[in-house]
Design a protein around this motif. Structure first.
Motif, mmCIF file in Angstrom:
data_model
loop_
_atom_site.group_PDB
_atom_site.id
_atom_site.type_symbol
_atom_site.label_atom_id
_atom_site.label_comp_id
_atom_site.label_asym_id
_atom_site.label_seq_id
_atom_site.Cartn_x
_atom_site.Cartn_y
_atom_site.Cartn_z
ATOM 1 N N ARG A 141 -0.389 -2.372 17.696
ATOM 2 C CA ARG A 141 -1.638 -1.912 17.089
ATOM 3 C C ARG A 141 -1.660 -0.387 16.961
ATOM 4 O O ARG A 141 -2.002 0.159 15.909
ATOM 5 C CB ARG A 141 -2.844 -2.394 17.896
ATOM 6 N N GLN A 142 -1.288 0.310 18.044
ATOM 7 C CA GLN A 142 -1.303 1.765 17.969
ATOM 8 C C GLN A 142 -0.219 2.279 17.016
ATOM 9 O O GLN A 142 -0.482 3.156 16.180
ATOM 10 C CB GLN A 142 -1.107 2.395 19.345
ATOM 11 N N LEU A 143 0.984 1.741 17.137
ATOM 12 C CA LEU A 143 2.092 2.209 16.317
ATOM 13 C C LEU A 143 1.807 2.036 14.823
ATOM 14 O O LEU A 143 1.876 2.996 14.042
ATOM 15 C CB LEU A 143 3.372 1.473 16.708
ATOM 16 N N CYS A 144 1.495 0.828 14.422
ATOM 17 C CA CYS A 144 1.263 0.568 13.001
ATOM 18 C C CYS A 144 -0.039 1.202 12.519
ATOM 19 O O CYS A 144 -0.154 1.595 11.353
ATOM 20 C CB CYS A 144 1.267 -0.933 12.738
ATOM 21 N N VAL A 147 0.877 4.773 11.668
ATOM 22 C CA VAL A 147 1.616 4.838 10.406
ATOM 23 C C VAL A 147 0.663 4.663 9.220
ATOM 24 O O VAL A 147 0.758 5.380 8.220
ATOM 25 C CB VAL A 147 2.733 3.780 10.383
ATOM 26 N N GLU A 148 -0.269 3.724 9.347
ATOM 27 C CA GLU A 148 -1.243 3.534 8.272
ATOM 28 C C GLU A 148 -2.158 4.755 8.141
ATOM 29 O O GLU A 148 -2.455 5.205 7.026
ATOM 30 C CB GLU A 148 -2.073 2.274 8.525
ATOM 31 N N ARG A 149 -2.593 5.291 9.263
ATOM 32 C CA ARG A 149 -3.509 6.438 9.244
ATOM 33 C C ARG A 149 -2.827 7.679 8.668
ATOM 34 O O ARG A 149 -3.431 8.421 7.879
ATOM 35 C CB ARG A 149 -4.007 6.715 10.655
ATOM 36 N N TYR A 150 -1.599 7.928 9.061
ATOM 37 C CA TYR A 150 -0.883 9.094 8.550
ATOM 38 C C TYR A 150 -0.640 8.977 7.042
ATOM 39 O O TYR A 150 -0.628 9.981 6.331
ATOM 40 C CB TYR A 150 0.458 9.259 9.272
ATOM 41 N N ASN A 151 -0.366 7.751 6.590
ATOM 42 C CA ASN A 151 -0.179 7.493 5.154
ATOM 43 C C ASN A 151 0.846 8.459 4.547
ATOM 44 O O ASN A 151 0.641 9.030 3.471
ATOM 45 C CB ASN A 151 -1.510 7.600 4.410
ATOM 46 N N ASP A 152 1.954 8.620 5.257
ATOM 47 C CA ASP A 152 3.016 9.532 4.845
ATOM 48 C C ASP A 152 4.273 8.708 4.593
ATOM 49 O O ASP A 152 4.794 8.070 5.519
ATOM 50 C CB ASP A 152 3.260 10.567 5.953
ATOM 51 N N LYS A 165 14.195 -9.945 17.947
ATOM 52 C CA LYS A 165 13.033 -10.798 18.213
ATOM 53 C C LYS A 165 11.787 -9.968 18.522
ATOM 54 O O LYS A 165 10.670 -10.353 18.152
ATOM 55 C CB LYS A 165 13.335 -11.755 19.373
ATOM 56 N N VAL A 166 11.973 -8.834 19.198
ATOM 57 C CA VAL A 166 10.817 -7.989 19.519
ATOM 58 C C VAL A 166 10.297 -7.314 18.260
ATOM 59 O O VAL A 166 9.082 -7.204 18.051
ATOM 60 C CB VAL A 166 11.174 -6.950 20.597
ATOM 61 N N THR A 167 11.205 -6.862 17.412
ATOM 62 C CA THR A 167 10.775 -6.286 16.138
ATOM 63 C C THR A 167 10.016 -7.313 15.316
ATOM 64 O O THR A 167 8.973 -7.011 14.712
ATOM 65 C CB THR A 167 11.985 -5.761 15.350
ATOM 66 N N ARG A 168 10.514 -8.530 15.291
ATOM 67 C CA ARG A 168 9.814 -9.595 14.559
ATOM 68 C C ARG A 168 8.420 -9.815 15.141
ATOM 69 O O ARG A 168 7.447 -10.017 14.394
ATOM 70 C CB ARG A 168 10.624 -10.896 14.625
ATOM 71 N N SER A 169 8.286 -9.738 16.464
ATOM 72 C CA SER A 169 6.988 -9.907 17.102
ATOM 73 C C SER A 169 6.042 -8.757 16.745
ATOM 74 O O SER A 169 4.885 -8.980 16.387
ATOM 75 C CB SER A 169 7.162 -9.995 18.618
ATOM 76 N N TYR A 170 6.540 -7.525 16.847
ATOM 77 C CA TYR A 170 5.721 -6.367 16.475
ATOM 78 C C TYR A 170 5.295 -6.465 15.010
ATOM 79 O O TYR A 170 4.131 -6.203 14.664
ATOM 80 C CB TYR A 170 6.499 -5.066 16.707
ATOM 81 N N MET A 171 6.236 -6.812 14.155
ATOM 82 C CA MET A 171 5.943 -6.849 12.725
ATOM 83 C C MET A 171 4.943 -7.951 12.363
ATOM 84 O O MET A 171 4.321 -7.916 11.300
ATOM 85 C CB MET A 171 7.231 -7.038 11.929
ATOM 86 N N SER A 172 4.785 -8.936 13.233
ATOM 87 C CA SER A 172 3.837 -10.016 12.959
ATOM 88 C C SER A 172 2.399 -9.625 13.317
ATOM 89 O O SER A 172 1.461 -10.381 13.033
ATOM 90 C CB SER A 172 4.226 -11.279 13.730
ATOM 91 N N TYR A 173 2.234 -8.441 13.935
ATOM 92 C CA TYR A 173 0.882 -8.038 14.344
ATOM 93 C C TYR A 173 -0.001 -7.788 13.126
ATOM 94 O O TYR A 173 0.365 -7.075 12.191
ATOM 95 C CB TYR A 173 0.912 -6.780 15.207
ATOM 96 N N SER A 174 -1.174 -8.373 13.180
ATOM 97 C CA SER A 174 -2.148 -8.180 12.104
ATOM 98 C C SER A 174 -3.547 -8.369 12.671
ATOM 99 O O SER A 174 -3.797 -9.312 13.429
ATOM 100 C CB SER A 174 -1.900 -9.161 10.959
ATOM 101 N N SER A 175 -4.433 -7.458 12.322
ATOM 102 C CA SER A 175 -5.835 -7.574 12.714
ATOM 103 C C SER A 175 -6.687 -7.305 11.476
ATOM 104 O O SER A 175 -6.172 -7.137 10.373
ATOM 105 C CB SER A 175 -6.171 -6.585 13.837
ATOM 106 N N ARG A 176 -7.962 -7.223 11.682
ATOM 107 C CA ARG A 176 -8.871 -7.007 10.545
ATOM 108 C C ARG A 176 -8.586 -5.689 9.831
ATOM 109 O O ARG A 176 -8.710 -5.598 8.611
ATOM 110 C CB ARG A 176 -10.321 -7.042 11.038
ATOM 111 N N ASP A 177 -8.138 -4.673 10.602
ATOM 112 C CA ASP A 177 -7.980 -3.347 10.009
ATOM 113 C C ASP A 177 -6.559 -2.808 10.024
ATOM 114 O O ASP A 177 -6.281 -1.762 9.427
ATOM 115 C CB ASP A 177 -8.896 -2.349 10.731
ATOM 116 N N ILE A 178 -5.629 -3.496 10.712
ATOM 117 C CA ILE A 178 -4.258 -2.986 10.825
ATOM 118 C C ILE A 178 -3.270 -4.124 10.602
ATOM 119 O O ILE A 178 -3.438 -5.214 11.165
ATOM 120 C CB ILE A 178 -4.010 -2.357 12.210
ATOM 121 N N SER A 179 -2.239 -3.864 9.818
ATOM 122 C CA SER A 179 -1.177 -4.829 9.591
ATOM 123 C C SER A 179 0.167 -4.109 9.610
ATOM 124 O O SER A 179 0.386 -3.175 8.826
ATOM 125 C CB SER A 179 -1.352 -5.543 8.246
ATOM 126 N N CYS A 180 1.061 -4.525 10.493
ATOM 127 C CA CYS A 180 2.379 -3.893 10.539
ATOM 128 C C CYS A 180 3.169 -4.174 9.263
ATOM 129 O O CYS A 180 3.948 -3.330 8.812
ATOM 130 C CB CYS A 180 3.149 -4.376 11.768
#
Length: 390
Positions: A141-144, A147-152, A165-180
């Motif tokens: 959540r913080q990492l992505c 990246v979204e906030r910086y928009n660079d 497998k961990v990258t796949r797990s991180y990349m699957s993170y999605s919430s109402r306001d953030i999506s990896c």
């Protein structure tokens, strides 16, 4: 990653190392690090020779920057220390300051070294909270979110975890306001596998498992190596496993870039491609295995899996690269002049044009395809002296 090794005696060999990487391996894509010490306090940004690490960083980049047609990817192991809390996390109050740190340092690097950093991962192995090296723990959540906030566009390379497998797990993170998946325009990951077999239990090694891709975005492997302690004794196995990892990730997972971790180290070190042994540079078999791929990729960026049930195969441009992990020779469906790396030889060419030697990595050019007998006279020749393990 080679800075520590280069600093203690390695710089006298730097021109030879660069020559091997640039003119023999033909590598034009390099990975570097933005050090936390480049900002000792808030709003202070400088790249100065203040300790062995920063001095080594400066010397290395001055030399590398002289090369033509090179491209850099940068990882950040840690923000400046004043930005983190006692649990090695980036404080929320410094999230914007972290962005200013990155942008200011990249400008200094461009000004002082004429190196453009336009592909940056803001956190190397963000899940690795117990790492004994410089590190910053970030949740997806913080990492992505950053990246979204910086928009660079320069910072949309993530999430660079240790394992697929961990990258796949991180990349699957999605919430109402953030999506990896939305934040990371290029997915980057390391390609390690955690060994559970003694004597290398809980050490990192090459991930050799064929893994389906989980993204339609560009996908890069930005770090891989072996941390096994018996790298010298098992050179051919490490070479085979490195080549297997490349073939699977490039040919099966559709990875576009594959970076090896260290280029140079002292002694027989599993994490590097070139070793310093008794005052001489030593090129282990994985160096030669890697070379089949880097030389082929120099003239072509198109790769196609061509494996069969009894061997692995990757076509890059007009080059075929084979891996035979069996203890007997294997017949291939193609007839061409093969050059191989085996247990007994670092590199040699053979007149057995449709036979992979036992336990080997081989390459051939499609332009040499022929139904006629291959030219004879290619006898095995070692390319370097063998140094006994001290």
């Amino acid at each position: 990653g080679s800075l520590t090794h280069l600093n203690s005696s390695g710089f006298q060999y730097l021109s030879q190392i660069i020559d091997s990487v640039y003119n023999d391996l033909l590598i034009r894509y390099y990975r570097t690090e933005i050090l936390p010490s480049f900002s000792p306090s808030q709003d202070v940004y400088r790249i100065s020779c203040i300790d062995t690490l920063t001095c080594s960083w400066i010397s290395l980049h001055k030399n590398i920057s002289k090369l033509n047609n090179i491209d850099f990817f940068a990882s950040i192991w840690s923000p400046p220390h004043y930005m983190k809390d006692v649990l090695r996390r980036l404080n929320k109050e410094y999230e914007l300051a972290f962005y200013y740190f990155i942008t200011n340092i990249t400008q200094i690097i461009k000004s002082n070294f004429n190196i453009t950093l336009d592909k940056i991962s803001i956190d190397n192995e963000p899940e690795n909270i117990f790492a004994p090296w410089e590190q910053c723990f970030m949740t997806p959540r913080q990492l992505c979110g950053l990246v979204e906030r910086y928009n660079d566009p320069r910072l949309q390379y993530c999430t660079e975890n240790s394992y697929f497998k961990v990258t796949r797990s991180y990349m699957s993170y999605s919430s109402r306001d953030i999506s990896c998946k939305t934040a990371c325009k290029t997915v980057v990951s390391h390609a390690y596998h955690l060994s559970l077999k003694p004597p290398n239990s809980f050490k990192a090694y090459y991930d050799t498992t064929p893994r389906p891709s989980f993204t339609s975005s560009p996908f890069w492997i930005t770090e891989v190596s072996s941390t096994f302690t018996d790298a010298f004794e098992h050179q051919i196995q490490e070479a085979i496993d490195l080549a297997t990892s490349i073939i699977n990730f490039v040919g099966f997972t559709c990875v576009q870039r594959y970076y090896f971790w260290l280029i140079y180290s002292h002694d027989f070190f599993g994490e590097s491609l070139i070793w310093l042994v008794d005052g001489n540079l030593y090129y282990p078999k994985k160096y030669y295995a890697f070379r089949y791929f880097t030389q082929a990729a120099f003239n072509s960026k198109q790769a196609l899996l061509c494996s069969r049930s009894n061997y692995l195969c990757l076509r890059i441009g007009n080059q075929l690269i084979f891996v035979n992990n069996k203890y007997n020779s294997t017949t291939i469906t193609t007839t061409c002049k093969l050059c191989c790396t085996t247990k007994d030889y670092d590199h040699y060419c053979t007149d057995k044009c449709n036979q992979l030697p036992p336990r080997s990595i081989c390459g051939c050019a499609l332009k040499s395809l022929s139904l006629k007998p291959c030219d004879s006279g290619f006898t095995p020749t070692k390319n370097q002296p063998r140094f006994p393990k001290s």
